[in-house]
Structures are given as structure tokens and as C-alpha cells.
Motif scaffolding. Sequence first.
Motif, PDB file in Angstrom:
ATOM      1  N   ASN A   1     -14.155   3.738  -3.620  1.00 31.33           N
ATOM      2  CA  ASN A   1     -13.515   5.116  -3.550  1.00 31.33           C
ATOM      3  C   ASN A   1     -12.922   4.441  -5.191  1.00 31.33           C
ATOM      4  O   ASN A   1     -12.551   3.007  -5.132  1.00 31.33           O
ATOM      5  CB  ASN A   1     -12.101   4.220  -2.191  1.00 31.33           C
ATOM      6  N   ARG A   2     -12.681   4.932  -5.981  1.00 30.48           N
ATOM      7  CA  ARG A   2     -12.344   4.309  -7.471  1.00 30.48           C
ATOM      8  C   ARG A   2     -10.636   4.844  -7.394  1.00 30.48           C
ATOM      9  O   ARG A   2      -9.930   6.250  -7.129  1.00 30.48           O
ATOM     10  CB  ARG A   2     -12.772   5.538  -8.570  1.00 30.48           C
ATOM     11  N   LEU A   3      -9.904   4.416  -7.937  1.00 31.68           N
ATOM     12  CA  LEU A   3      -8.411   4.729  -8.938  1.00 31.68           C
ATOM     13  C   LEU A   3      -8.733   6.120  -9.470  1.00 31.68           C
ATOM     14  O   LEU A   3      -7.464   7.162  -8.982  1.00 31.68           O
ATOM     15  CB  LEU A   3      -8.257   2.626  -9.840  1.00 31.68           C
ATOM     16  N   ILE A   4      -9.156   6.465 -10.411  1.00 26.46           N
ATOM     17  CA  ILE A   4     -10.016   7.221 -10.906  1.00 26.46           C
ATOM     18  C   ILE A   4     -10.848   8.254 -10.329  1.00 26.46           C
ATOM     19  O   ILE A   4     -12.221   7.618 -10.127  1.00 26.46           O
ATOM     20  CB  ILE A   4      -9.709   7.421 -12.832  1.00 26.46           C
TER      21      ILE A   4
ATOM     22  N   TYR B   1     -14.692 -13.997  -1.722  1.00 22.93           N
ATOM     23  CA  TYR B   1     -14.410 -13.604  -2.549  1.00 22.93           C
ATOM     24  C   TYR B   1     -14.131 -11.862  -2.264  1.00 22.93           C
ATOM     25  O   TYR B   1     -13.790 -11.086  -2.316  1.00 22.93           O
ATOM     26  CB  TYR B   1     -16.688 -12.952  -2.971  1.00 22.93           C
TER      27      TYR B   1
ATOM     28  N   TYR C   1     -13.689  -4.087 -13.912  1.00 27.93           N
ATOM     29  CA  TYR C   1     -13.525  -3.865 -13.115  1.00 27.93           C
ATOM     30  C   TYR C   1     -12.719  -2.517 -13.040  1.00 27.93           C
ATOM     31  O   TYR C   1     -12.751  -1.269 -12.803  1.00 27.93           O
ATOM     32  CB  TYR C   1     -12.548  -5.128 -12.624  1.00 27.93           C
TER      33      TYR C   1
ATOM     34  N   GLU D   1     -15.776   0.730 -12.721  1.00 26.07           N
ATOM     35  CA  GLU D   1     -16.073   0.727 -11.559  1.00 26.07           C
ATOM     36  C   GLU D   1     -14.600   1.386 -10.901  1.00 26.07           C
ATOM     37  O   GLU D   1     -14.924   2.048 -10.084  1.00 26.07           O
ATOM     38  CB  GLU D   1     -15.821  -0.509 -10.858  1.00 26.07           C
ATOM     39  N   GLN D   2     -13.621   1.237 -11.353  1.00 27.47           N
ATOM     40  CA  GLN D   2     -12.191   2.792 -11.501  1.00 27.47           C
ATOM     41  C   GLN D   2     -12.398   3.301 -11.572  1.00 27.47           C
ATOM     42  O   GLN D   2     -11.414   4.189 -11.307  1.00 27.47           O
ATOM     43  CB  GLN D   2     -11.467   1.345 -11.307  1.00 27.47           C
ATOM     44  N   GLY D   3     -13.624   3.924 -12.701  1.00 28.91           N
ATOM     45  CA  GLY D   3     -13.402   4.847 -13.445  1.00 28.91           C
ATOM     46  C   GLY D   3     -12.924   5.248 -14.649  1.00 28.91           C
ATOM     47  O   GLY D   3     -12.736   6.787 -15.003  1.00 28.91           O
ATOM     48  N   PHE D   4     -12.348   4.449 -14.782  1.00 27.64           N
ATOM     49  CA  PHE D   4     -11.486   4.019 -16.907  1.00 27.64           C
ATOM     50  C   PHE D   4     -13.030   3.939 -17.383  1.00 27.64           C
ATOM     51  O   PHE D   4     -14.130   4.073 -17.587  1.00 27.64           O
ATOM     52  CB  PHE D   4     -10.876   2.954 -16.683  1.00 27.64           C
TER      53      PHE D   4
ATOM     54  N   PHE E   1      -8.049  -7.521  -1.207  1.00 29.99           N
ATOM     55  CA  PHE E   1      -7.120  -7.843  -1.373  1.00 29.99           C
ATOM     56  C   PHE E   1      -6.483  -7.756  -2.947  1.00 29.99           C
ATOM     57  O   PHE E   1      -5.543  -7.285  -2.735  1.00 29.99           O
ATOM     58  CB  PHE E   1      -6.665  -9.175  -0.752  1.00 29.99           C
ATOM     59  N   SER E   2      -7.353  -7.961  -3.467  1.00 34.04           N
ATOM     60  CA  SER E   2      -6.838  -7.774  -4.997  1.00 34.04           C
ATOM     61  C   SER E   2      -7.596  -6.903  -5.938  1.00 34.04           C
ATOM     62  O   SER E   2      -6.919  -6.206  -6.825  1.00 34.04           O
ATOM     63  CB  SER E   2      -7.214  -9.526  -5.549  1.00 34.04           C
ATOM     64  N   GLY E   3      -8.545  -6.705  -5.035  1.00 31.21           N
ATOM     65  CA  GLY E   3      -8.809  -5.381  -5.893  1.00 31.21           C
ATOM     66  C   GLY E   3      -9.118  -4.280  -5.299  1.00 31.21           C
ATOM     67  O   GLY E   3      -9.713  -3.471  -5.660  1.00 31.21           O
ATOM     68  N   GLN E   4      -9.007  -3.915  -4.341  1.00 29.60           N
ATOM     69  CA  GLN E   4      -8.333  -2.436  -3.172  1.00 29.60           C
ATOM     70  C   GLN E   4      -9.626  -1.925  -3.659  1.00 29.60           C
ATOM     71  O   GLN E   4     -10.376  -1.218  -3.241  1.00 29.60           O
ATOM     72  CB  GLN E   4      -7.563  -1.606  -4.009  1.00 29.60           C
ATOM     73  N   GLN E   5     -11.100  -2.991  -3.153  1.00 26.79           N
ATOM     74  CA  GLN E   5     -12.267  -2.520  -2.899  1.00 26.79           C
ATOM     75  C   GLN E   5     -13.062  -2.508  -1.854  1.00 26.79           C
ATOM     76  O   GLN E   5     -14.199  -3.795  -1.705  1.00 26.79           O
ATOM     77  CB  GLN E   5     -13.453  -3.266  -4.484  1.00 26.79           C
ATOM     78  N   TYR E   6     -12.509  -1.679  -0.696  1.00 27.15           N
ATOM     79  CA  TYR E   6     -12.494  -2.296   0.580  1.00 27.15           C
ATOM     80  C   TYR E   6     -14.378  -2.270   0.488  1.00 27.15           C
ATOM     81  O   TYR E   6     -15.076  -2.566   2.043  1.00 27.15           O
ATOM     82  CB  TYR E   6     -12.039  -1.460   1.286  1.00 27.15           C
TER      83      TYR E   6
ATOM     84  N   SER F   1      -5.324 -11.649 -10.854  1.00 29.99           N
ATOM     85  CA  SER F   1      -6.188 -12.320 -10.520  1.00 29.99           C
ATOM     86  C   SER F   1      -7.489 -12.613 -10.508  1.00 29.99           C
ATOM     87  O   SER F   1      -7.378 -13.363 -10.164  1.00 29.99           O
ATOM     88  CB  SER F   1      -5.966 -10.949  -8.895  1.00 29.99           C
TER      89      SER F   1
ATOM     90  N   ASP G   1      -6.293  14.009 -12.885  1.00 26.86           N
ATOM     91  CA  ASP G   1      -6.380  12.736 -11.735  1.00 26.86           C
ATOM     92  C   ASP G   1      -4.982  12.221 -12.195  1.00 26.86           C
ATOM     93  O   ASP G   1      -4.278  12.206 -11.407  1.00 26.86           O
ATOM     94  CB  ASP G   1      -7.185  12.215 -11.658  1.00 26.86           C
TER      95      ASP G   1
ATOM     96  N   TYR H   1      -4.696  -7.353 -10.916  1.00 32.20           N
ATOM     97  CA  TYR H   1      -6.210  -7.128 -10.454  1.00 32.20           C
ATOM     98  C   TYR H   1      -7.002  -7.903 -11.803  1.00 32.20           C
ATOM     99  O   TYR H   1      -7.177  -9.442 -11.599  1.00 32.20           O
ATOM    100  CB  TYR H   1      -7.594  -6.434 -10.345  1.00 32.20           C
TER     101      TYR H   1
ATOM    102  N   GLN I   1     -25.549  -3.069  -5.848  1.00 30.20           N
ATOM    103  CA  GLN I   1     -24.998  -3.851  -6.532  1.00 30.20           C
ATOM    104  C   GLN I   1     -24.471  -5.079  -6.524  1.00 30.20           C
ATOM    105  O   GLN I   1     -24.968  -5.951  -6.426  1.00 30.20           O
ATOM    106  CB  GLN I   1     -23.129  -3.381  -5.929  1.00 30.20           C
TER     107      GLN I   1
ATOM    108  N   SER J   1     -11.117  14.535 -14.201  1.00 25.54           N
ATOM    109  CA  SER J   1     -10.664  12.666 -14.350  1.00 25.54           C
ATOM    110  C   SER J   1      -8.787  12.944 -14.796  1.00 25.54           C
ATOM    111  O   SER J   1      -7.348  11.750 -14.885  1.00 25.54           O
ATOM    112  CB  SER J   1     -11.559  11.627 -14.362  1.00 25.54           C
TER     113      SER J   1
ATOM    114  N   GLY K   1     -10.954   9.416  -6.847  1.00 28.17           N
ATOM    115  CA  GLY K   1     -11.177   9.175  -5.064  1.00 28.17           C
ATOM    116  C   GLY K   1     -12.267   8.589  -4.434  1.00 28.17           C
ATOM    117  O   GLY K   1     -13.825   7.294  -4.956  1.00 28.17           O
TER     118      GLY K   1
ATOM    119  N   THR L   1      -0.478  -6.459  -2.739  1.00 28.00           N
ATOM    120  CA  THR L   1      -1.377  -6.380  -1.448  1.00 28.00           C
ATOM    121  C   THR L   1      -0.256  -5.373  -0.302  1.00 28.00           C
ATOM    122  O   THR L   1      -1.256  -4.841   0.521  1.00 28.00           O
ATOM    123  CB  THR L   1      -1.844  -7.690  -0.899  1.00 28.00           C
TER     124      THR L   1
END
Lengths: 299, 443
Positions: free
Chosen positions: A50-53, A259, B434, B437-440, A265-270, B404, B28, B401, A66, B25, A55, B89
Amino acid sequence: MVTHAPARPGRRRRRRSLEGWMFVGPFMLVFALVFLAPIGYSIHLSLYRNRLIGGTSFVGLDNYAQAIGDAQLWAGFGRVALFLVVQVPIMLLLALLVALAVDSGRLYGRAFFRVTIFLPYAVPAVVATLMWGFMYSNQFGLVGSINDALHVTLPEPLSAGLALASIGNIVTWEFVGYNMLIFYSALRVVPVTLYESAEIDGAGQFRIVRAIKLPHLRGALVIATIFSVIGSFQLFNEPAIMRPLARNVITTAYTPNMYAYSLSFSGQQYNYAATVAIIMGLITMAVAYAVQLRGTRRK
Amino acid sequence: MSTILKVAAAATAAMLALAACSDDSSSDLATPPATGTEADVTAALQKGGTLTVWAWDSTIKDVAAGFEKKYPNVKINLVNAGTGDKQYTALQNAVAAGSGVPDVAQIEYYAVLQFAIAKSLANISGYGASGLKSSFTPGPWNAVTPNGGVFGLPLDSGPMALFYNKEVFDKHGIAVPATWTEYVDAARKLHKADPKAYLTADTGDAGFTTSMIWQAAGKPYQVDGTTVRIDFADPGAARFATVWQPMISEKLVAPIPPWTDQWFKALADGTIASLPTGAWMPGNLASGAAPASGKWRVAPMPQWEAGGQASAENGGSSLGVPEKSANKALAYAFVKYASVDEGKDLRIKGGAFPSTTADLQNPAFLNTPFPYFAGQKANEIFAKSAQQVVPGWSYLPFQVYANSVFNDTAGKAYVSSTTLADGLKAWRDQSAKYGTEQGFTVK
């Protein structure tokens, strides 16, 4: 009605097995709900990203690939592995000595001694860690007070080089009593006749320990070791609570469990957190199983 | 008839879902359209209801009571779901789970962009929020209005100032430093005169570091849609790293973690002699370091250039309305009450530092004497600092993040031979990883 049922062997066998299921049913239901279902869900989660950009998307085993190349994960794993090979033997040896001492019958105030050794286990880990955190502080804590009173400079317990040992000290303090109890109960079931005959044969206390007590402790030792292996790989409470006192040393990936926690919880990388949890679960299972195989193997 | 409608609705929904899936994106990121109108707010207030508010700020309690008194048909359920990242959180989990989402949430400025991009916060411009621009100072207003929407209203602000213990300064003949170079010299002088005393405490704090870089006119974060540039070799960041390095390597900063009991104790007994921090600090000093009342004073921030007039914001929060709130119009009414109407006055009375221009120019506010600072009119200094905040600062769209992992990376500079500049570079790399990984697109 049951008594009137035809007494054909096949029917009876089938009914018997059904009754069995009825007994284990409630357990199986709860087991499936709180154990199998979460594991299944974690495996499901670990196949997505799941990505912020962008989905959520199905990524197959990408998360596992990874994780295998993730330096942070393996650094944390190395840390708990080191913890395991150093702290666990020390703790079990101490517990063993205490159990033998309590069992020897030569200890004055045995009941009091047993309770005091066990007491730290009854203190919640959070409270214990906060207490030790205070003692470790070199500003206003015990270490600081000793430094001031004796005009010395003790090494900082939460510095980069000593933090893991300091955490090991807390865990040892917490769990010596618990392991002592496992060993002690194993010693209590040794038939007294064995000791009597040993004495008649002229065996001393050390001989009795080596020839009777230790062999009888084998099973308990295996159990205690397995618990400790699991505990070490899952190390979380102590470093996590100690973290606000030493954020630069105890990182968010200090142990694999920490980790996974910070990933989720901090990175939302469930998804990736689930992957890390599954990998650690597999490793823990493998090591615990190896210990069991090795421990129960007959000589 | 109704069946046909249902089928049509389902088909439309499916098509919309497909369209959403095939979105690229960039769209998005498109700011969600403003929902509702000002009339909705009036109607919601007439109808009444219950609002769940997540906030840790202590003055919100008075605001909730005031709001309930003014609108008796509204019930405010005030919840402290944790401070800062703990609350984020909880909020992210609630949003992900789709249940338990509050109607109003306190969000610090550094986190607004992240929640806005994730579409967790509603664009409240339609309720009349866009008309409030002139009510607020530019820094906080810019923070709540990324990408052309309005994702909250500023609650307070944290223009920085130097809080210092005058008694300790006087005892050791230390003048209030006007530049950061003088500040480092003062730190050396104090620690030499009294090895138990430190000019300040710093164990590695992301918020402090970014604010210092901000004041040094650094722009380490540049955000353009989904393209993010992170650069801690930028002149401002490099300047901070160079000047602050001796503070760490010569052990001139007290290794006491902030907000702990021992930190407050050290502030009270003179072990920590000064703090460059936000204007929200006085209340914390008065309650946490009460024995030192009358000893502390406030001075303008030391400058990076002699004779400079630069400042930065440190902390400060907004109140936002989560997208999944069931009663957004009523929630907006509460947010407005707390940030520009009577609620704001209650908060100022409770010691909050406002972000409303009218109050920052109000003589009654500026002339308020602070007993903790021996009657000093500290608001004059804070208000001036608010005007001098360096413009153009941006946080990352994933700053929660990034902060953190600050201590995992830059924190190494505080406990090993790693330099602060290298530590910041490691922080950059971890944040960039990060972001990718989040698509930026991270540059």
C-alpha cells in the motif's frame, strides 16, 4: 438414544470421533479465531503493498525479497541473536544454581528465598523497565548518585556499547525466578528413593547433582531454553520502554519486533510489517524446533 | 423502478471505482473538492448533535465547555488520544479501519500535508474557511492550505525565541548571545565555569533541527505535487550542521532527553540554562519548572548573520476535520469557534500563543506581564518573532515518518563519531527511501 444405536463397529468408531471433535471443538474454534485467522490474514497482507501515492496493489513475494535484502532487519536480528547466545545461558545457569540451592534443603529461609527470587517476575515488565531506567540514568538516577557520592565516572549503561547488556541485565533480573521455578518443580518430582539409595552408596551432594538431578532436569531445561529462545527473538518491551531515555542508541529497528512495530505504526507499512513478522515467526519456529530436537535426543 | 435505479447506481459505482483504479498518480494527488457550504454549518448548528474531538492541548477543554454553553444542543466528547505522533498513529489506524474516526483532530503543522495527501482530512474551504485567510499569520495559514485546499484552521503558533535563566547567566557573566557563534562561545564559557551546567540540552530532536535550519534560511524540503526534493547539503542546513557540531562534539549540550522528569528538574535547578524554542513554552516552564519562577527571561532568537532579523516556527497545531467524519459541517463550526471566535479568546486566556493577526497586534495581549519571567512582557518578543519567520518553508508529505527515524540516523551524531552533517545525510537517505517506496518521485 445413544444406547439404542446399532452396535456395528464402523458406526461406533465414527461416533466416537465425532464426540472427540465436540470436546476439542470449542478450543479449535478459539484457536482458529485468535491464532490461525490472524496468521492467515498476515500472510494475505504480506502479498500486497500500500502506497501513499498509488494505493494498494498485489506484489506477490516482492515484500519477502525486500526483507531478505533489508540491512535494518538483519542488524536487528543479529542483535537479538547475540542477546540469545549471551543472555540466555547466563540466565539459565543462574536459575539452575538457585533451583539447586533451594532444592538442596541446606538453605536457611528457603521459602523466603524462593519468593524473593521469583518476585521480579511478578513485577510487570513495564514497571521493571521504568525502574531500571531510573537506576541507569547518569544524570539524576542511581548511576548519577554513585558518581557524585564516590567521585567516579561509571560507564553509561545506556551508551551505544552497553545498552544491549543493560537490557540483558533487566531481562535476566526479570526471568531468573521464573526459570528457577520451572527447574525447581522438575526437581521436586525426583523420587526421594533415588537420593536415599545414592546416600547409601556413599554419594556426596555434588555427585547427586551430577548423576541424579541434572539428568532429571533435562526436559525442564529444554522447555526453559525454548521459552527463552522465543523471548529473545521477540524482545520488545524492555528496549521499547527504554527508548525515550536513549533514542539515538535504541533505534526504531533495534529488534525485529520493534522494527515491525515502527514499520506499521510510524510508517503505515502494514504489509511489509506483516512480512517481517512472518519471517521472524518462521525463524523462531525453526530455532525452537532445533533446540527441541537436540534436547530430547537420546544419548 | 427502484431495482433499475439500484442497478444503475451499482454500475456507476463500479465505473467510478474502475476510473479510480486507472487514475495516474498525479490526479491521485488532486485536492478533493470542498464539501458543503456555509449554510450547511448554520443548519448543523441548529440541528445539534455530538462531536468527538481528539486533542491533547490542555486549553481545548475550556473551548469545548464554552462551545457547549453557546450551543446547548451540541455535545462535545473530548478525547486525549495521545500527544503528537501517538495521536497520529491512532488517527491513521482509525482512518484505515474506517471506524472510530473523530470529527475533529488536532494536527501539528508539520503533519498537515501528510494527512491532506492521504485524503484523511477534509477540504473545508467550502464551509467558509477560505475567507479566513487574512485572520491568520502567513506561516500557520500556509501550513494548513497545501495544494490549494484548506485542511484545518490554525490553533496556535510557535514563533521561536530564546528562553534563558538570567540568574545563571548573571552568575557567570554571560551576555545574552545575539548570534549562534556567540551562543556556542557562551556554551563553552558556562560549561567551563560550572561543569555541571549546560547552556542547553539537545539529544537530537527532529523538530528543533528543522526549525533551526528554517531560521538559517535553509530549504531542505521542496515539494511539488508528488515530486519531492530532500537536500541537507543546502546552504542553510550546512550552516546549522557546521555551527552546531561543536555543541555536540565538545559535549556542551546536556544529554538529557526533553520532556522527561529530569529535563524539567534540570530546567528548574539551573543545569539547563537556556532553550531556543517555540512561544508555547511559557506554560510548560511555569508548570514543569515552577521552582525557577522569576529567574527565566525571554530574548529574541540568536541570529545566523550578525544583525539579522530571522526567525522560524517551532511546533504549533491546527484543528482539522477528518474526511470520514459523519458530521463535517458541525465539526467545522467547532474548529472555527476554537480558532477565530470566542474559543480562541479562551485559549489565549489559558496561556496559548495565537496565530491570529488581530491578537498579535492587540496592545492588551502584547502588554501582558508574565509572572514566571518576573513581569517581562514576553509576548512583544514572540509577536515580533512571528513577523520575522523566514518564508518559503515546507515540510515533507511524509514528515511524521521522517521525524520518527531522525534519531536512528541523525541521532548517531550524538552518540558516536559521526558528524551532524553525515547524520543529516543518513536522515535524508532514509526519508528518501521511504518516499520512493510510498510512490513519490524523490530527488
